[in-house]
Motif scaffolding. Sequence first.
Motif: not given
Length: 944
Positions: A556-558, A649-655
Motif C-alpha cells: 500500500f501507499a501512504v 511513500s510505499l510499503y514495504p519499499a520505503h518502510g
Amino acid sequence: MYSGIIRTTGLILALALAYFLAALLITGQGMHQQIMPFWAPAGIALGAVLRFGPAVLPGVLLGNFAFNLLIPLTWNESLTFNNALTALAIGTGATVQAGVAAALLHRFKSLPLAPKSGWALLAYVLIAGPLSCLINSTLGTSAVYFINDAGGSAGFFKDWLLWWGGDSFGAIVMAPAVLALFPDKAAVRQRRWPLVIRLLGVVGLVLMLNHLLMLRLDGQLRRDFQRDIRLVEAQIFSAIQKNFADLAYLGQRFAEPGGMSTEAFRERVEQLTRDNPSVRAYSWDPVVEVEDRHAFEQMTGAMLGEPNYTIYGESLMPNDPLIPVQMVEPRALNRKALGFNLLSLGDRRRSVILAQSSGQPVVTEVLNLTQAPDQPGFLILHPVYRLVGENGPLQRKRELTGFMVGVFTVSQLIDGALNGAGITDVRLRLTEQEAETPFYSDFPDAVLDDLIGHFTLQVGQRNWQVEAMPGPDYMAANPSSNATDMQLLLVLSAVISTLLVLSMHDRERVLMDEVDRQTQSLAFQARHDDLTGLPNRSHLMETIRQRVLGPDKQPFAVLFIDLDRFKLINDSLGHQAGDRMLQQLAQLLSRHLPKDTMLFRMGGDEFILLVEGDVQRASVEADRVLIATTLPLDIDDVRVQITASIGISLYPAHGDDLGMLIKHADTAMYRAKAQGKNRYVVYSEEFTDQAFHSFSLEQDLRVALSERQLVLHFQPQFDLKTMELVGTEALVRWNHPTRGLLAPGHFIELAEETQLIIPLGWQVIELACEQMKRWEQQGVDSPCVAINISPQQLLQIDFVEKLNKLVDGQGVTRTSIELEITELMIMQDPDLAMMQLHRLRESGYRIALDDFGTGYSSLDRLKYLPLDRLKIDQAFTRDIGKNPKDEAVILTIIALGRSLGIEVLAEGVETEAQLRFLTQHACNSVQGFLLGRPIPADELFVGV
C-alpha cells in the motif's frame, strides 16, 4: 421561648463562625484580589437555611461582613468607608441569595437529599446554582468594581463570571454535605457518612486540582513577568538608543559645512518632539575659543534674532574654551539656557571631558528639570566631530566642533517604553549605580519581593539599576493569571460529580446507560478528528499496525497531503473560515475518493491517504486528490481555490512502520513544495541523503566555529598608478578535518540560512585582527585589510560597540580596517544601515561598497553614504573588450567615484587587456588573479 431565642442565637453565631472560617480557608484559591472561586461558604449558608430555616439568615450576613472587612487588612490596606460599604453590599447579597434559593427549592420540592423525581435533582442544580447565584455575583461584582476598585480586576464580565461560578460551586456541592452532616431523618442519618465522604471528596479533589492549577499559573506568571521585564528592558534600551541616534543625526547636520540653520533646527526638533514625548529640549553647544567670544556673541545674536545674546558662566579652568548654548529648542521654554557655558559647572565639565575622551555620548547625573520640575530628567551630551585635513581619507583627522545636548524626562521615557512593549501596570524603580536612594520610583508601599525583576541599563557612561514589579492590573490581565476558563470547567466538573453522587442509588440504570453512551462517544472522539469527523492519527496507527502485523501483507501507499499556503487563508479570512474550509475539503475528498482508500486528518492542514496497491495506483489517486483540491469552495460568501502538495511513500519499499512511512512521505512532500507546489513526488532515498548531507555540514560548521577551524587567505590590492600594494582583502576558508580546505561557496549560504553567519563573521574579524597584530610584531608594514560584513551582523544594534571592543582589545588601529558592505545590505533597512555606517565612520573605520552596480540602490542615497571606496563587481570587469555596455558602466562608476571623492577599485582583473583598460580610464586600484590570487597570510609579503 427564651430557649428558642438562645437556640436561634447560637445557630446564628455558629453559622457566622462557620461561614467566616470556611471563607478564610478558601482564600488563596484564585489570583485576583476581589474574586475567590469555589466559594464553599455559599453552600454552608444555603444548607443551614434549608436545614434550620430562614431565622439563621443573619448569621450569613454577619459571617460574610466580618470576612470582607478583614480582607483589606490582609492586602496591607487601611480600612476605609468604601471597604465597609463594599463588605455590607456583598454580605447583603449573600443573605438574599441564600434566602431566595431556599424558598425556591422548597417551592419546587427540589431538596437535594429528598428529590421528588430525577428531574427534581436537575431543578435543584439549576435553582441552587446558576439561577440564585445571579444575585450576589451581580451585586457583589458591582460593589467591588464600582465602589471599592481595589485593583487587579480581570474586567467586569470575567469577574462576574468567576464569582457566579464560585457561588454556584458552593451552593450545589456544599449544601448537600451540610444537610448530610445535620440530617433530620433517620433514613438519611444511616447513610450520611458515605454521602458526606463522597461530596467532600469532590470538594477536596476540585480544590486540590485548582491548587495545582494555581501553582502552575503562578509559575507561568513569574516566567511571563520575567519575559516582559526583558521586553521592557529592550524597549527602554531602544528608546535610549533612539535618543542617541537623534542626537547623532542632529550633530552630523551641524558638522556639515555651513552647519544647520535655526529654522531647520527648529523644524527637526519639533518633529522629534512629536515622535518622542520624553524630549524636553535639544541644544547645540559649539566649542568657542576665549578670544573668539565677542565675535561669536555678535554672530549668534544676529542669527537668532536675540540682540542681547551673551555667554554666561565662566569656565572653571583657565585653559578651558567656552561651550555655550548657541541654539535651543523649544526656545520659548528654554530661553534661559541660551548662552549657558557647559564648562562653568563641575558636573557638566566632567561630562564634557568624559564625552571628549571617549568619543561617545555621556549622560549626566539625574537632575530636576526646569521644564518639568515634578519629573526627574537627564541630559545626554553627544560629541560632534568634523573631519579635517586634505591628504586623503587615511590621513584625515577628527576635530571636536561641539556638543548636541538632549534633555529628557525619565517618566516619559519609561511610559513610552511600556506602551511600546504593550505592557500595562508594571512598576519600576531606578537607582544610579552605587546610589542609596532611587531617583525614580512608582513602587507601592507594600512590595512583593519574590516578584521583583532586576536588570541594569547602560545609559551613556552610566549604569542605572532597574527594579520592576507587577501591579495588580498587570497580574489580572496577564494570560497566565486568568484561570477563569479552567476554574469554571472545574466548577462544571464538580457540579456533574455532585449530581451523579446524589442520583447514584435511584438512577443506576440510567447512569449506566449514560456511562455507556459517554464511553462510546469518548471512544469515537479518541479515534476521530473533532473538526472534520475523519479518522485521526490514533486510528491511522491502529490501521497501519493491523496491515503490517496481519497475515496478509499487501502493498500500500501512504500519501502525505499538505495544503499550499493555507496559512494565508487563516490570516486573511480568519481561523474560523479556515476550519470551515477544512470541513468542506474533507467532505469533498471523501466524495471523490474510492471506497478502498482511507483518508485521515493528522492535524492542521495535513491529511494522510492510504491507498491499496503499487506506485501506479498511488499516482492515480494523487492526481485525483490534486484535481479535487483545486475545485472552488464557497467560504463565507468568498470563492476559494487552493492547491496541495503530496509526498508518496510505499510499503514495504520505503518502510515497515508508520513512523518511517510518514517520515519519508513528509520528505517527498517538501520536495514537491520546493518544485513549485500543486504536484506529487514519490520518495527517493537521495532525498534523505541530501537532507542528511546538509544537516551534517551544519553540525560540522558549528564544531568548526567552536574549534576555530576557519582560516583566512588574503588577496592583494594594487594602486594602478604605482602598482604598489595598497590593501588586501581577507577571504575566509574552512579547513575541514576530512574534506580539506573549503571555499566560501560551500558553507556561506548554509551559515546565512542557519544564522551561523553572525558568529562566523565575528570569528573572521577576530582572525583578521590577530593576523594584523602578528604582521606588526614581525615588523611588516601591512596595508589596509578589507573584511566583508554580513547584513545580519551590521544590523545588530550593538554591532559598533562590539566591533570597537574587539579591535581595540587586539591593539589594532581602526583606520587600518576596511569594512565591506553590499548594496543589498543597505536596502534591507536603509535607515538603520545608514546610522550604523556613520557610527562606523565616526569610530575611524574605512567603508567600502562591494559589488557596486548589481544591487539597484538609489544614487540619491549613495551621496549620503560615508564611503571611502566603491568596488566594481567582477561581472562588469570580465567583459571588458567584449561588451561595450559593461565598459560604459565601468566608466560611469569611475566618473561617479571621482565626482564624489570616493576611490574606485575594480575586482576580478584577470587579463592584461582588462588591466590596460582600467589604467587608461583612471581607475584607482584593482585586484584579481592577474596580479595575485588569495593566499595564506605567511605568503603575502614573501619577496615584497
